[in-house]
Design an enzyme around this catalytic site. Sequence first.
Site, PDB file in Angstrom:
ATOM      1  N   ARG A 119      29.939  23.717  54.589  1.00 37.55           N
ATOM      2  CA  ARG A 119      29.955  24.648  53.476  1.00 37.55           C
ATOM      3  C   ARG A 119      30.407  24.022  52.150  1.00 37.55           C
ATOM      4  O   ARG A 119      29.672  24.058  51.175  1.00 37.55           O
ATOM      5  CB  ARG A 119      30.872  25.833  53.798  1.00 37.55           C
ATOM      6  CG  ARG A 119      30.798  26.938  52.757  1.00 37.55           C
ATOM      7  CD  ARG A 119      31.806  28.044  53.015  1.00 37.55           C
ATOM      8  NE  ARG A 119      31.643  28.612  54.347  1.00 37.55           N
ATOM      9  CZ  ARG A 119      32.456  29.543  54.847  1.00 37.55           C
ATOM     10  NH1 ARG A 119      33.481  29.981  54.132  1.00 37.55           N
ATOM     11  NH2 ARG A 119      32.257  30.025  56.053  1.00 37.55           N
ATOM     12  N   HIS A 121      19.698  30.157  56.425  1.00 36.62           N
ATOM     13  CA  HIS A 121      21.086  30.341  55.987  1.00 36.62           C
ATOM     14  C   HIS A 121      21.484  31.810  56.140  1.00 36.62           C
ATOM     15  O   HIS A 121      21.422  32.584  55.177  1.00 36.62           O
ATOM     16  CB  HIS A 121      21.195  29.903  54.512  1.00 36.62           C
ATOM     17  CG  HIS A 121      22.608  29.664  54.048  1.00 36.62           C
ATOM     18  ND1 HIS A 121      23.376  28.638  54.527  1.00 36.62           N
ATOM     19  CD2 HIS A 121      23.376  30.313  53.144  1.00 36.62           C
ATOM     20  CE1 HIS A 121      24.559  28.653  53.936  1.00 36.62           C
ATOM     21  NE2 HIS A 121      24.585  29.680  53.089  1.00 36.62           N
ATOM     22  N   TYR A 136      14.702  40.675  39.272  1.00 34.93           N
ATOM     23  CA  TYR A 136      14.195  40.568  37.912  1.00 34.93           C
ATOM     24  C   TYR A 136      13.855  39.133  37.511  1.00 34.93           C
ATOM     25  O   TYR A 136      13.079  38.910  36.593  1.00 34.93           O
ATOM     26  CB  TYR A 136      15.209  41.125  36.905  1.00 34.93           C
ATOM     27  CG  TYR A 136      15.518  42.582  37.092  1.00 34.93           C
ATOM     28  CD1 TYR A 136      14.508  43.540  37.023  1.00 34.93           C
ATOM     29  CD2 TYR A 136      16.818  43.004  37.350  1.00 34.93           C
ATOM     30  CE1 TYR A 136      14.794  44.887  37.198  1.00 34.93           C
ATOM     31  CE2 TYR A 136      17.112  44.345  37.524  1.00 34.93           C
ATOM     32  CZ  TYR A 136      16.092  45.282  37.452  1.00 34.93           C
ATOM     33  OH  TYR A 136      16.366  46.605  37.628  1.00 34.93           O
TER      34      TYR A 136
END
Length: 841
Positions: free
Chosen positions: A31, A77, A121
Amino acid sequence: MEGEERIIKQTVEKEMARSYIDYSMSVIVSRALPDVRDGLKPVHRKIMFAMHELGLTFNRPHKKSATVVGEVLGKYHPHGDSAAYEAMVRMGQPFSLRYPLVDGQGNFGSVDGDPPAAMRYTEARMKKITDEVMADIDKETVDWTLNFDDTIPEPTVLPTKIPLLIVNGASGIAVGMATNMAPHNLSEVVDACCAYIDNPEITGEELLQYVKGPDFPTGGIIYGYEGVKEAMLTGRGRVMMRAKTEIEHTPSGRECIVITEIPYMINKAEMIKKIADMINDKKIEGISYINDESDRNGLRIIIILKQDAVASVVLNTLFKNTPLQTSFAVNNIALVNGRPELLSMRDLIRHFIDHRHDVVVRRTRYDKRKAEERLHIVLGLLIAQDNIDEIVHIIRASQTPDAAKQTLIERFELSDIQASAIIEMRLRALTGLERGKLIAERDELMKLIEHLTEILENVSVQMQVIKDELLEIKEKYGDERRSEIVYASEEFNPEDFYADDDMVITISHMGYIKRTPLAEYRTQNRGGVGAKGSATRDEDFIEHIYVASMHNTMLFFTEKGRCFWLKVYEIPEGARSSKGRAIQNVIQIEPDDKVRAYINVKSLADAEYVNSNFIIMCTKDGTIKKTRLEAYSRPRQNGVNAIVIREGDQLIEAKLTSGNAEVMIAAREGKAIRFNESTVRPIGRVGAGVRGISIEENDEVVGMICVEPDSKQDVLVLSENGYGKRTDLDEYRITNRGGKGVKTINITEKTGKLISIQAVTDENDLMIINRSGLTIRTAVEQIRLAGRATQGVRIINLREGDAIASVMAVPAAGDEEEVQTAEGAENGAETPATDAPSAEE
């Protein structure tokens, strides 16, 4: 009983330790820390691979960010969508990454900390540079592993041609460790990688010649080099970053600080708010207005100062108390073979080159295998071309394709692959043109295989391939540095950058200072009106002129008795006609204080020199003080007290002496006293001094000279209306210190009061500046010797209402051209003083 058998008894301590270690290792490896090879954390690598699989290359249309995030979450993921989206957004922010990898369309956030628009968007695709990161991924160049549900393979590392970890940096907080790596310039890093390839034994210090230091996407200034050097050599260090600022003037004439670049990872809006809060809380003085004028053309923050504020003082306060100056704590921790390690710049380059070497070898093996497989088929097709009639007969006579293939294998000793290719061959391949193409392809494949074999057999050739590809990357994507590095003064010698030329230093009545090459001032004959010397405001005029060389140290003494230090090259340079810069912006003197004198020394580091020389100071009421130069040999930025000044008095002169000089002090009413320096006892910096000359209540001291033995200097005095004369020093008798003195010039209404006393020889020129700003430089040898009590001759013609402001003896100009006679000067300068052209014009 069966239920009990499935229960494993464990103490809480052991279970917590095991679980915590598993968790921490998962965070470290999967990570928070980047891989040293491709410089990416797992989430970034998965985003890149998902975009590659979606075909979102730089030359294809953008796709909705939600598409990319969905692909990442669904296949590679299984974490929160916001985490994946934020990671992708950061890779597309030009203020976060030095070389962004994602080409975003829509609101991708701002340097003010504004969040990006929702993923539904915005749109995204890969940048062109990202092609170099994904290059050759389909050629078995990297290891693969199955995804979280063992259904889809994904790469464990990307075969990047770009040293991403070095050029883009990384930051992450793991468990028990963190990483914070600075970005660098791609061109410099490529040069360093090439240097490492040429010489694998190269040291970290030698690599500093190539990688100068971090190069932040937001630009700014890296202030000081020790932290940079330590970070590059050890992997851990503190880099000081400053905003890039300029001092400008508003239309009304007020000074303003303009910020054009800010430190890396600083939130601009929060920074401005913090400055505004500190102004409102009176923690920062001198600022009247702050405004953000940034637009699409670039960043611009304007800070307008109050009328009496000192720009340099305000700026230093901002640097100290606000994020305009901040530090970047470099901590180069990355995963090497799955284990976290602290890495120097040389280590980072070494691991990247090792990775590229592995990729190039694996790619070459793949290309060679594919070329050999194709050559095998081409050779079979050529056999078919040569025996086409028999092959057609065999195929027509066979009941099934498999039977035909088996017959071909047995008849022509073909492989299974070759026989399959012949059976699947189209009729068009029987043409002569196709045969020529096959022969050309065979020859090309044989050359390629030979070349690839040479690469695989020779490590030096492999390294040359890596180097060539790196240089190609530099050619395509290399750019100039954005962050400027300012080396601290103790780390290099600034004198190396300046020729040791003589400079004229001028200080105006209102406190503007500049240095100008002495050669710009040319000699005129006695009686000329002078050349334009400085552009000043109507109420301002040049008050002091000094001469020093560029490498000298200047000690500035103010009328309040303070002493400041400055190297001559640190004084702002200006043309002869320019105004200069406010002295408060150069040395930190009080707004109501003024520089009255200077001491020009070669070096303050010479112990013998500073202990055998003295500074003699004189005040307006006739007080004199003598102190060893050693007391002023330790510069301080804020200055020191040089002499205690009583109320109503002020310092007017300070001179450097050997301890044996003859001292002369002259008063405005025409009297002068001469005594030996040895009659004045040296005292420390803290002290007021003793009486040098006794003067009347309405009189004041105008100057002091110190004449060394055997110097053959004469005494030159000048009155405010332009009359002056030279007198032999011996005409002044030696008296006791503190007396009233003797007449030095005959003061009349025509001559005006005494304005200056100078020690001169025939090798000097006299530089005179009047209140209107005009200058004249005349040779001292043109001024005849006269008696002590005479009124002298006219030295400079003054216009009506004008008067002499300042006088200084300077070295002679040699054989410079004489530009004007007195008559020519008078005829050529009838315009007002502030607009007058120079005499040469």
